[in-house]
Design a protein around this motif. Structure first.
Motif, PDB file in Angstrom:
ATOM      1  N   ARG A  54       0.855  -1.183   0.000  1.00  0.00           N
ATOM      2  CA  ARG A  54       0.000   0.000   0.000  1.00  0.00           C
ATOM      3  C   ARG A  54       0.887   1.227   0.000  1.00  0.00           C
ATOM      4  N   CYS A  55       0.256   2.348  -0.263  1.00  0.00           N
ATOM      5  CA  CYS A  55       0.977   3.608  -0.276  1.00  0.00           C
ATOM      6  C   CYS A  55       1.359   3.966   1.166  1.00  0.00           C
ATOM      7  N   ASP A  56       2.521   4.614   1.351  1.00  0.00           N
ATOM      8  CA  ASP A  56       2.778   5.105   2.705  1.00  0.00           C
ATOM      9  C   ASP A  56       2.919   6.627   2.732  1.00  0.00           C
ATOM     10  N   GLY A 183      15.178  -9.114   4.183  1.00  0.00           N
ATOM     11  CA  GLY A 183      15.082  -7.657   4.123  1.00  0.00           C
ATOM     12  C   GLY A 183      14.047  -7.131   5.094  1.00  0.00           C
ATOM     13  N   THR A 184      14.305  -5.920   5.580  1.00  0.00           N
ATOM     14  CA  THR A 184      13.360  -5.272   6.504  1.00  0.00           C
ATOM     15  C   THR A 184      13.202  -3.788   6.160  1.00  0.00           C
ATOM     16  N   GLY A 185      13.207  -3.461   4.853  1.00  0.00           N
ATOM     17  CA  GLY A 185      12.935  -2.087   4.425  1.00  0.00           C
ATOM     18  C   GLY A 185      11.432  -1.830   4.383  1.00  0.00           C
ATOM     19  N   SER A 186      11.034  -0.700   3.795  1.00  0.00           N
ATOM     20  CA  SER A 186       9.608  -0.313   3.769  1.00  0.00           C
ATOM     21  C   SER A 186       8.713  -1.410   3.209  1.00  0.00           C
ATOM     22  N   THR A 187       9.215  -2.123   2.197  1.00  0.00           N
ATOM     23  CA  THR A 187       8.414  -3.177   1.568  1.00  0.00           C
ATOM     24  C   THR A 187       8.175  -4.321   2.546  1.00  0.00           C
ATOM     25  N   ARG A 207      19.238  -7.323   8.015  1.00  0.00           N
ATOM     26  CA  ARG A 207      20.644  -6.905   8.049  1.00  0.00           C
ATOM     27  C   ARG A 207      20.735  -5.615   8.863  1.00  0.00           C
ATOM     28  N   THR A 208      20.376  -4.458   8.257  1.00  0.00           N
ATOM     29  CA  THR A 208      20.428  -3.208   9.016  1.00  0.00           C
ATOM     30  C   THR A 208      19.060  -2.951   9.650  1.00  0.00           C
ATOM     31  N   LYS A 210      15.868  -1.054  10.945  1.00  0.00           N
ATOM     32  CA  LYS A 210      15.304   0.226  10.502  1.00  0.00           C
ATOM     33  C   LYS A 210      14.443   0.802  11.626  1.00  0.00           C
ATOM     34  N   ARG A 330      15.321   5.802   4.411  1.00  0.00           N
ATOM     35  CA  ARG A 330      13.878   5.997   4.294  1.00  0.00           C
ATOM     36  C   ARG A 330      13.194   5.472   5.559  1.00  0.00           C
ATOM     37  N   ALA A 379      12.764  -9.168  -0.294  1.00  0.00           N
ATOM     38  CA  ALA A 379      12.351  -7.754  -0.177  1.00  0.00           C
ATOM     39  C   ALA A 379      13.644  -6.963  -0.083  1.00  0.00           C
ATOM     40  N   GLY A 381      15.188  -4.886  -2.161  1.00  0.00           N
ATOM     41  CA  GLY A 381      15.360  -3.535  -2.674  1.00  0.00           C
ATOM     42  C   GLY A 381      15.854  -3.444  -4.103  1.00  0.00           C
ATOM     43  N   ASN A 494      23.464   2.211   5.573  1.00  0.00           N
ATOM     44  CA  ASN A 494      23.407   1.440   4.326  1.00  0.00           C
ATOM     45  C   ASN A 494      22.284   1.968   3.418  1.00  0.00           C
ATOM     46  N   TRP A 496      19.862   3.269   0.681  1.00  0.00           N
ATOM     47  CA  TRP A 496      19.928   3.194  -0.784  1.00  0.00           C
ATOM     48  C   TRP A 496      20.039   4.586  -1.412  1.00  0.00           C
TER      49      TRP A 496
HETATM   50  P1  NAP Z   1      15.086  -1.378   0.796  1.00  0.00           P
HETATM   51  O1  NAP Z   1      14.588  -0.287   1.625  1.00  0.00           O
HETATM   52  O2  NAP Z   1      16.346  -1.176   0.025  1.00  0.00           O
HETATM   53  O3  NAP Z   1      15.247  -2.632   1.739  1.00  0.00           O
HETATM   54  C1  NAP Z   1      15.927  -3.785   1.304  1.00  0.00           C
HETATM   55  C2  NAP Z   1      16.196  -4.647   2.493  1.00  0.00           C
HETATM   56  O4  NAP Z   1      16.839  -5.837   2.078  1.00  0.00           O
HETATM   57  C3  NAP Z   1      17.126  -3.974   3.496  1.00  0.00           C
HETATM   58  O5  NAP Z   1      16.695  -4.294   4.781  1.00  0.00           O
HETATM   59  C4  NAP Z   1      18.466  -4.611   3.164  1.00  0.00           C
HETATM   60  O6  NAP Z   1      19.405  -4.555   4.205  1.00  0.00           O
HETATM   61  C5  NAP Z   1      18.005  -6.022   2.885  1.00  0.00           C
HETATM   62  N1  NAP Z   1      18.989  -6.797   2.173  1.00  0.00           N
HETATM   63  C6  NAP Z   1      19.479  -6.599   0.939  1.00  0.00           C
HETATM   64  N2  NAP Z   1      20.389  -7.540   0.629  1.00  0.00           N
HETATM   65  C7  NAP Z   1      20.464  -8.356   1.715  1.00  0.00           C
HETATM   66  C8  NAP Z   1      21.227  -9.507   2.028  1.00  0.00           C
HETATM   67  N3  NAP Z   1      22.119 -10.012   1.173  1.00  0.00           N
HETATM   68  N4  NAP Z   1      21.045 -10.094   3.238  1.00  0.00           N
HETATM   69  C9  NAP Z   1      20.171  -9.578   4.120  1.00  0.00           C
HETATM   70  N5  NAP Z   1      19.414  -8.485   3.880  1.00  0.00           N
HETATM   71  C10 NAP Z   1      19.577  -7.887   2.696  1.00  0.00           C
HETATM   72  O7  NAP Z   1      13.992  -1.872  -0.265  1.00  0.00           O
HETATM   73  P2  NAP Z   1      12.398  -1.826  -0.121  1.00  0.00           P
HETATM   74  O8  NAP Z   1      11.972  -2.273   1.199  1.00  0.00           O
HETATM   75  O9  NAP Z   1      11.850  -2.499  -1.318  1.00  0.00           O
HETATM   76  O10 NAP Z   1      12.058  -0.296  -0.209  1.00  0.00           O
HETATM   77  C11 NAP Z   1      12.657   0.533  -1.192  1.00  0.00           C
HETATM   78  C12 NAP Z   1      11.942   1.852  -1.187  1.00  0.00           C
HETATM   79  O11 NAP Z   1      10.700   1.724  -1.862  1.00  0.00           O
HETATM   80  C13 NAP Z   1      11.569   2.395   0.156  1.00  0.00           C
HETATM   81  O12 NAP Z   1      12.622   2.960   0.862  1.00  0.00           O
HETATM   82  C14 NAP Z   1      10.497   3.387  -0.219  1.00  0.00           C
HETATM   83  O13 NAP Z   1      11.048   4.582  -0.687  1.00  0.00           O
HETATM   84  C15 NAP Z   1       9.810   2.662  -1.357  1.00  0.00           C
HETATM   85  N6  NAP Z   1       8.595   2.003  -0.853  1.00  0.00           N
HETATM   86  C16 NAP Z   1       7.499   2.782  -0.756  1.00  0.00           C
HETATM   87  C17 NAP Z   1       6.335   2.241  -0.314  1.00  0.00           C
HETATM   88  C18 NAP Z   1       5.119   3.103  -0.264  1.00  0.00           C
HETATM   89  O14 NAP Z   1       4.207   2.730   0.343  1.00  0.00           O
HETATM   90  N7  NAP Z   1       5.037   4.265  -0.894  1.00  0.00           N
HETATM   91  C19 NAP Z   1       6.271   0.916   0.076  1.00  0.00           C
HETATM   92  C20 NAP Z   1       7.413   0.135  -0.043  1.00  0.00           C
HETATM   93  C21 NAP Z   1       8.578   0.690  -0.516  1.00  0.00           C
HETATM   94  P3  NAP Z   1      20.373  -3.276   4.318  1.00  0.00           P
HETATM   95  O15 NAP Z   1      19.513  -2.164   4.815  1.00  0.00           O
HETATM   96  O16 NAP Z   1      21.434  -3.695   5.226  1.00  0.00           O
HETATM   97  O17 NAP Z   1      20.888  -2.993   2.927  1.00  0.00           O
END
Ligand code: NAP
Length: 545
Positions: A54-56, A183-187, A207-208, A210, A330, A379, A381, A494, A496
């Motif tokens: 969903r949108c955030d 992964g534990t980013g926004s997604t 990993r990192t 959030k 983020r 997830a 990224g 870390n 992006w």
């Molecule tokens: P992300 O923020 O880049 O998160 C990727 C995750 O994967 C991070 O926790 C990363 O750890 C982990 N990771 C990558 N390689 C790994 C490995 N080899 N081993 C363990 N963990 C690993 O990607 P995302 O969650 O898809 O989000 C990307 C961006 O999309 C967001 O920041 C946001 O801007 C956007 N988004 C927006 C919405 C919305 O609702 N509008 C929703 C979702 C996403 P590290 O942090 O250590 O690299």
């Protein structure tokens, strides 16, 4: 269906910005085509169909500002609607504006080459088509080039695996399955609680850690709708001049100058209401990103929340971010994210302690042990901001773009690269881009690009280029602005934003951190000052018009 292979404007990507660029090209009286990799419009919202997507950013602001009639007709069900609703909105726009005949789906641009003599780009697609265009607009998105971990063995995995940004169109059933999310980013923050609800077990690999703040999502009330609709023109204008592209009022309190009791009460109220993010992002007036003392207060409050919510103290500690300021990567916005780690079927693996070293037929291997799973969800990224551009063979006067950018991306005002005439970047590096409501910065880019194209057309000099000296001093300014803020420490998280999540990518803070409104003022002043820093020239004689 318009599939001419000789057009004025070729647009790559049919997301929010690509659709807007098409309507702008039409208004300029130019022939235009859109090439889109997916089988439908939507961009990010076409690809990201993962559970919980969903949108955030509140959708009343995360929506097209150039369709005021639609603002009065469309109804968003919640503050943060689900992905299908946003996709439906974009499909509705494409239908209503009759954009489909000019979009070619299921097609990727693989190369683009500039020819100085003709003043045209030759664009090649993976279907073998060759399209000649005077202007190329890369509306390719900032989070497009999905990445999986650089570990061996994925091809041997015998279960199902998914990247969240390439999710299947049909529903994926996780019932009775052992699932891992990497992964534990926004997604992942959105997906984890939903997958945990369905799966037999869920292993989360982090990993990192959030900072995750509560969304407090809810339906919009009738009264909110009425007020929004009446005030939409004003709200849209305010969004363009708000630091982060969303016109929410910043809390007027200096957190480091009041008692602990007072500030805890204020922060608690905002945490519960879903407006905690305002303190972090309102960096100009409230210094979340500018003042280390305020940032520490916010970070410590968020850390205490994790300890309060997560029952197992070891898990809580693993989930707690340390060593970088809150908000410099983020900020994640979640619903029941930390609470999910209290479930019996959810466990956490700390990839800093035990990195993933390989994927096996039955699961994944870390430096400490093997985890057997049926499904792997990456997830993990994106190669953000530059990946979608550098994956295409773009050859300008200065050679291949990916080589020109090998020491980090460089643009003039985020829209043009010196040596790459008439190749326009939507939300490119060096613009506010991702430090914003992406729809607002997308429209901002398209308005700027369309102003440049319009001037090129009206002046009869149809080749527009960024001066290299203007580009150099702009990029110095971009670096200086980041350096003045706590974003200078983003690499520690870390983030992006810096490219540090991609092995081998030059680490540099890519977006312009001066704020969406400041950038709006800057580009309008540049235009008013006779397009300072841009040069307009004519193509070879006889080929104009
Ligand atoms: P992300 O923020 O880049 O998160 C990727 C995750 O994967 C991070 O926790 C990363 O750890 C982990 N990771 C990558 N390689 C790994 C490995 N080899 N081993 C363990 N963990 C690993 O990607 P995302 O969650 O898809 O989000 C990307 C961006 O999309 C967001 O920041 C946001 O801007 C956007 N988004 C927006 C919405 C919305 O609702 N509008 C929703 C979702 C996403 P590290 O942090 O250590 O690299």
């Amino acid at each position: 269906m318009d599939n001419s292979n000789d057009v004025d404007v070729l647009i790559v990507g049919a997301g929010f910005a690509g659709l807007y660029q098409l309507t702008k090209a039409r208004k300029l009286g130019l022939s235009a085509r859109v090439i889109e990799r997916g089988s439908g419009v939507g961009g990010t919202w076409y690809w990201n169909r993962y559970p919980g997507a969903r949108c955030d950013t509140p959708s009343i602001f995360y929506s097209a500002s150039y369709l005021p009639d639609l603002d009065q007709e469309w109804k968003w069900p919640e503050i943060y609607p689900r992905q299908p609703k946003i996709l439906e909105y974009l499909e509705h726009i494409a239908e209503r504006e009759n954009l489909y005949p000019q979009i070619t789906f299921n097609t990727s641009v693989v190369a683009a080459e500039w020819d100085d003599d003709s003043g045209r780009w030759t664009v090649r697609t993976d279907s073998g088509e060759r399209i000649v265009a005077r202007y190329v607009v890369m509306a390719t998105g900032t989070l497009t080039a999905a990445k999986t971990p650089e570990v061996p063995g994925l091809d041997t995995f015998e279960g199902r695996w998914f990247h969240t940004g390439r999710w299947p169109h049909e529903e994926v059933d996780f019932r009775g399955r052992r699932v891992a999310i990497i992964g534990t980013g926004s997604t992942a923050v959105q997906a984890i609680p939903v997958v945990a609800d369905a799966a037999e077990s869920l292993t989360v690999v982090q990993r990192t850690p959030k900072f995750v703040v509560p969304a407090a999502n809810r339906p919009l009330t009738a009264e909110e709708w009425l007020t929004t609709r009446v005030n939409y023109p004003l709200l849209r204008a305010k969004a363009r001049y708000a630091d982060f592209g969303t016109p929410l009022d910043s809390p007027e309190v200096e957190l480091d100058k009041i008692s602990e009791e007072e500030r805890t009460a204020i922060l608690e109220e905002h945490w519960q209401a879903g407006t905690f993010i305002l303190f972090v992002t309102s960096y100009r007036s409230n210094s979340g990103i500018m003042n280390p003392a305020v940032n520490d207060i916010l970070a410590e409050f968020a850390r205490a929340k994790i300890r309060e919510i997560v029952k197992d103290s070891r898990t809580a500690e693993t989930l707690t971010p340390h060593g970088y300021p809150i908000g410099v990567n983020r900020l994640c916005i979640g619903t029941n994210f930390y609470e999910t780690f209290n479930r019996d079927n959810v466990s956490l693996v700390d990839a800093r302690e035990e990195p993933i070293v390989g994927i096996t037929p039955e699961g994944f291997q870390t430096s400490r042990g093997h985890y057997a799973v049926d499904d792997l969800i990456f997830a993990t990224g994106y190669d953000a901001m530059t990946g979608a551009l550098t994956s295409i063979d773009i050859t300008g006067r200065s050679g291949l773009l990916r080589e020109t950018w090998s020491e980090g991306p460089s643009t003039y005002l985020g829209v043009l690269v010196s040596g790459y005439p008439n190749l326009f970047l939507v939300t490119g590096p060096g613009g506010p881009s991702v430090l914003s409501n992406a729809v607002v910065t997308g429209e901002q880019s398209v308005d700027f690009i369309s102003t440049l194209i319009r001037h090129a057309e009206l002046s009869g000099h149809q080749v527009v280029e960024a001066d290299s000296t203007a580009e150099k001093s702009w990029m110095e300014h971009v670096a200086e602005v980041a350096q003045r803020s706590l974003y200078r420490e983003a690499w520690k998280a870390n983030a992006w934003y810096t490219g540090r999540n991609v092995p081998g990518k030059k680490v540099v803070f890519m977006p312009y951190a001066g704020g969406v409104g400041t950038y709006e003022q800057i580009w309008r002043e540049v235009v008013a000052d006779d397009f300072r820093g841009f040069s307009f020239a004519s193509a070879a004689p006889g080929l104009q018009g």
